[in-house]
Design a protein around this motif. Structure first.
Motif, PDB file in Angstrom:
ATOM      1  N   GLU A 123      16.861 -42.501  12.711  1.00 32.86           N
ATOM      2  CA  GLU A 123      16.192 -43.664  13.097  1.00 32.86           C
ATOM      3  C   GLU A 123      14.972 -43.861  13.175  1.00 32.86           C
ATOM      4  N   GLY A 124      14.120 -42.552  13.178  1.00 33.85           N
ATOM      5  CA  GLY A 124      12.802 -42.328  12.760  1.00 33.85           C
ATOM      6  C   GLY A 124      12.332 -42.143  11.189  1.00 33.85           C
ATOM      7  N   GLY A 125      13.595 -42.317  10.443  1.00 36.92           N
ATOM      8  CA  GLY A 125      13.164 -42.295   9.105  1.00 36.92           C
ATOM      9  C   GLY A 125      13.195 -40.886   8.404  1.00 36.92           C
ATOM     10  N   HIS A 126      13.710 -39.890   9.285  1.00 36.24           N
ATOM     11  CA  HIS A 126      13.719 -38.609   8.718  1.00 36.24           C
ATOM     12  C   HIS A 126      14.922 -38.456   7.682  1.00 36.24           C
ATOM     13  N   ARG A 127      15.054 -37.599   6.653  1.00 36.95           N
ATOM     14  CA  ARG A 127      16.104 -37.547   5.909  1.00 36.95           C
ATOM     15  C   ARG A 127      16.868 -36.370   6.728  1.00 36.95           C
ATOM     16  N   ARG A 128      18.473 -36.529   6.750  1.00 35.29           N
ATOM     17  CA  ARG A 128      19.582 -35.818   7.149  1.00 35.29           C
ATOM     18  C   ARG A 128      20.482 -35.637   6.060  1.00 35.29           C
ATOM     19  N   TYR A 129      20.861 -34.566   6.071  1.00 35.69           N
ATOM     20  CA  TYR A 129      21.854 -33.952   4.867  1.00 35.69           C
ATOM     21  C   TYR A 129      23.247 -33.671   5.629  1.00 35.69           C
ATOM     22  N   SER A 130      24.142 -33.724   4.833  1.00 33.82           N
ATOM     23  CA  SER A 130      25.621 -33.333   5.308  1.00 33.82           C
ATOM     24  C   SER A 130      25.872 -31.936   4.670  1.00 33.82           C
ATOM     25  N   ARG A 131      26.917 -31.558   5.171  1.00 34.25           N
ATOM     26  CA  ARG A 131      27.213 -30.115   4.491  1.00 34.25           C
ATOM     27  C   ARG A 131      27.702 -30.435   3.228  1.00 34.25           C
ATOM     28  N   TYR A 132      28.424 -31.505   2.950  1.00 33.46           N
ATOM     29  CA  TYR A 132      28.775 -31.689   1.367  1.00 33.46           C
ATOM     30  C   TYR A 132      27.779 -31.805   0.448  1.00 33.46           C
ATOM     31  N   GLN A 133      26.399 -32.573   0.948  1.00 37.50           N
ATOM     32  CA  GLN A 133      25.237 -32.591   0.438  1.00 37.50           C
ATOM     33  C   GLN A 133      24.592 -31.097   0.048  1.00 37.50           C
ATOM     34  N   LEU A 134      24.748 -30.174   1.312  1.00 36.18           N
ATOM     35  CA  LEU A 134      24.062 -28.921   0.933  1.00 36.18           C
ATOM     36  C   LEU A 134      24.981 -28.167  -0.206  1.00 36.18           C
ATOM     37  N   ARG A 135      26.152 -28.237  -0.091  1.00 37.97           N
ATOM     38  CA  ARG A 135      26.915 -27.592  -1.401  1.00 37.97           C
ATOM     39  C   ARG A 135      26.331 -28.018  -2.515  1.00 37.97           C
ATOM     40  N   ILE A 136      26.309 -29.390  -2.844  1.00 39.51           N
ATOM     41  CA  ILE A 136      25.580 -30.047  -4.097  1.00 39.51           C
ATOM     42  C   ILE A 136      24.580 -29.329  -4.236  1.00 39.51           C
ATOM     43  N   ALA A 137      23.370 -29.188  -3.258  1.00 37.43           N
ATOM     44  CA  ALA A 137      22.316 -28.541  -3.728  1.00 37.43           C
ATOM     45  C   ALA A 137      22.098 -27.225  -3.819  1.00 37.43           C
ATOM     46  N   ALA A 138      23.218 -26.515  -3.381  1.00 35.55           N
ATOM     47  CA  ALA A 138      23.220 -25.062  -3.483  1.00 35.55           C
ATOM     48  C   ALA A 138      23.932 -24.902  -4.983  1.00 35.55           C
ATOM     49  N   ARG A 139      24.648 -25.766  -5.432  1.00 33.65           N
ATOM     50  CA  ARG A 139      24.804 -25.627  -6.740  1.00 33.65           C
ATOM     51  C   ARG A 139      23.914 -25.865  -7.643  1.00 33.65           C
ATOM     52  N   ALA A 140      23.010 -27.079  -7.505  1.00 36.79           N
ATOM     53  CA  ALA A 140      21.830 -27.427  -8.019  1.00 36.79           C
ATOM     54  C   ALA A 140      20.761 -26.251  -8.288  1.00 36.79           C
ATOM     55  N   ARG A 141      20.823 -25.671  -7.225  1.00 36.21           N
ATOM     56  CA  ARG A 141      19.751 -24.394  -7.047  1.00 36.21           C
ATOM     57  C   ARG A 141      20.428 -23.242  -8.124  1.00 36.21           C
ATOM     58  N   GLU A 142      21.826 -22.802  -7.922  1.00 34.92           N
ATOM     59  CA  GLU A 142      22.232 -21.912  -8.914  1.00 34.92           C
ATOM     60  C   GLU A 142      21.770 -22.228 -10.513  1.00 34.92           C
ATOM     61  N   LEU A 143      22.107 -23.428 -10.739  1.00 34.88           N
ATOM     62  CA  LEU A 143      21.789 -23.615 -12.187  1.00 34.88           C
ATOM     63  C   LEU A 143      20.282 -23.879 -12.334  1.00 34.88           C
ATOM     64  N   VAL A 144      19.516 -24.099 -11.494  1.00 39.78           N
ATOM     65  CA  VAL A 144      17.963 -24.072 -11.897  1.00 39.78           C
ATOM     66  C   VAL A 144      17.520 -22.541 -11.753  1.00 39.78           C
ATOM     67  N   ASP A 145      18.062 -21.744 -11.094  1.00 43.98           N
ATOM     68  CA  ASP A 145      17.946 -20.294 -11.049  1.00 43.98           C
ATOM     69  C   ASP A 145      18.170 -19.553 -12.260  1.00 43.98           C
ATOM     70  N   ALA A 146      19.196 -20.500 -12.749  1.00 43.01           N
ATOM     71  CA  ALA A 146      19.714 -19.613 -14.162  1.00 43.01           C
ATOM     72  C   ALA A 146      18.843 -20.059 -15.428  1.00 43.01           C
ATOM     73  N   GLY A 147      17.664 -20.927 -15.042  1.00 42.43           N
ATOM     74  CA  GLY A 147      16.985 -21.622 -16.079  1.00 42.43           C
ATOM     75  C   GLY A 147      17.070 -23.041 -16.716  1.00 42.43           C
ATOM     76  N   THR A 148      17.952 -23.725 -15.605  1.00 48.53           N
ATOM     77  CA  THR A 148      18.467 -25.332 -16.299  1.00 48.53           C
ATOM     78  C   THR A 148      17.309 -25.810 -15.579  1.00 48.53           C
ATOM     79  N   ALA A 149      16.924 -26.823 -16.331  1.00 50.70           N
ATOM     80  CA  ALA A 149      15.843 -27.881 -15.801  1.00 50.70           C
ATOM     81  C   ALA A 149      16.629 -28.580 -14.585  1.00 50.70           C
ATOM     82  N   VAL A 150      15.862 -29.170 -13.496  1.00 48.72           N
ATOM     83  CA  VAL A 150      16.431 -29.834 -12.492  1.00 48.72           C
ATOM     84  C   VAL A 150      17.090 -31.199 -13.149  1.00 48.72           C
ATOM     85  N   GLU A 151      16.597 -31.794 -13.892  1.00 45.52           N
ATOM     86  CA  GLU A 151      17.253 -33.315 -14.416  1.00 45.52           C
ATOM     87  C   GLU A 151      18.678 -32.668 -14.762  1.00 45.52           C
ATOM     88  N   ALA A 152      18.654 -31.593 -15.972  1.00 40.17           N
ATOM     89  CA  ALA A 152      19.802 -31.209 -16.576  1.00 40.17           C
ATOM     90  C   ALA A 152      21.035 -30.800 -15.521  1.00 40.17           C
TER      91      ALA A 152
END
Length: 106
Positions: free
Chosen positions: A51-80
């Motif tokens: 209600e205050g406009g702050h971002r709130r994340y679900s566990r499903y979204q956290l798993r997606i973000a963790a996968r993105a981090r794995e790819l970025v840590d391996a040298g993949t650009a964020v967009e890719a």
């Protein structure tokens, strides 16, 4: 990504329930809030807003973000990395549908 077809008993059992603030989500994943914002800018995840406009994340979204981090840590650009994750999700869904159709045909 795991199937999310059953309804949970409580919001805390719901993988889609927006339970985590941006700071907490970033801490849990060992990333910066800026990285989470960039995933939103690339439309990989869209956090709900409190209600205050702050971002709130679900566990499903956290798993997606963790996968993105794995790819970025391996040298993949964020967009890719975001595109790869979308394609992985589409492939998994197509395989699930294909398996259902095969089961019906038997």
């Amino acid at each position: 990504m795991p199937s999310r077809s059953t309804r949970p008993a409580t919001p805390l059992d719901d993988d889609d329930y927006p339970a985590y603030t941006m700071g907490r989500a970033a801490d849990m994943l060992g990333i910066t809030p800026a990285f989470l914002r960039s995933l939103g800018e690339h439309r990989l995840i869209t956090p709900l807003r409190s209600e205050g406009g702050h971002r709130r994340y679900s566990r499903y979204q956290l798993r997606i973000a963790a996968r993105a981090r794995e790819l970025v840590d391996a040298g993949t650009a964020v967009e890719a990395a975001c595109r790869i994750i979308v394609l992985e999700d589409q492939l998994e869904e197509a395989q699930r549908i294909n398996e259902q159709l095969r089961a019906r045909a038997r």
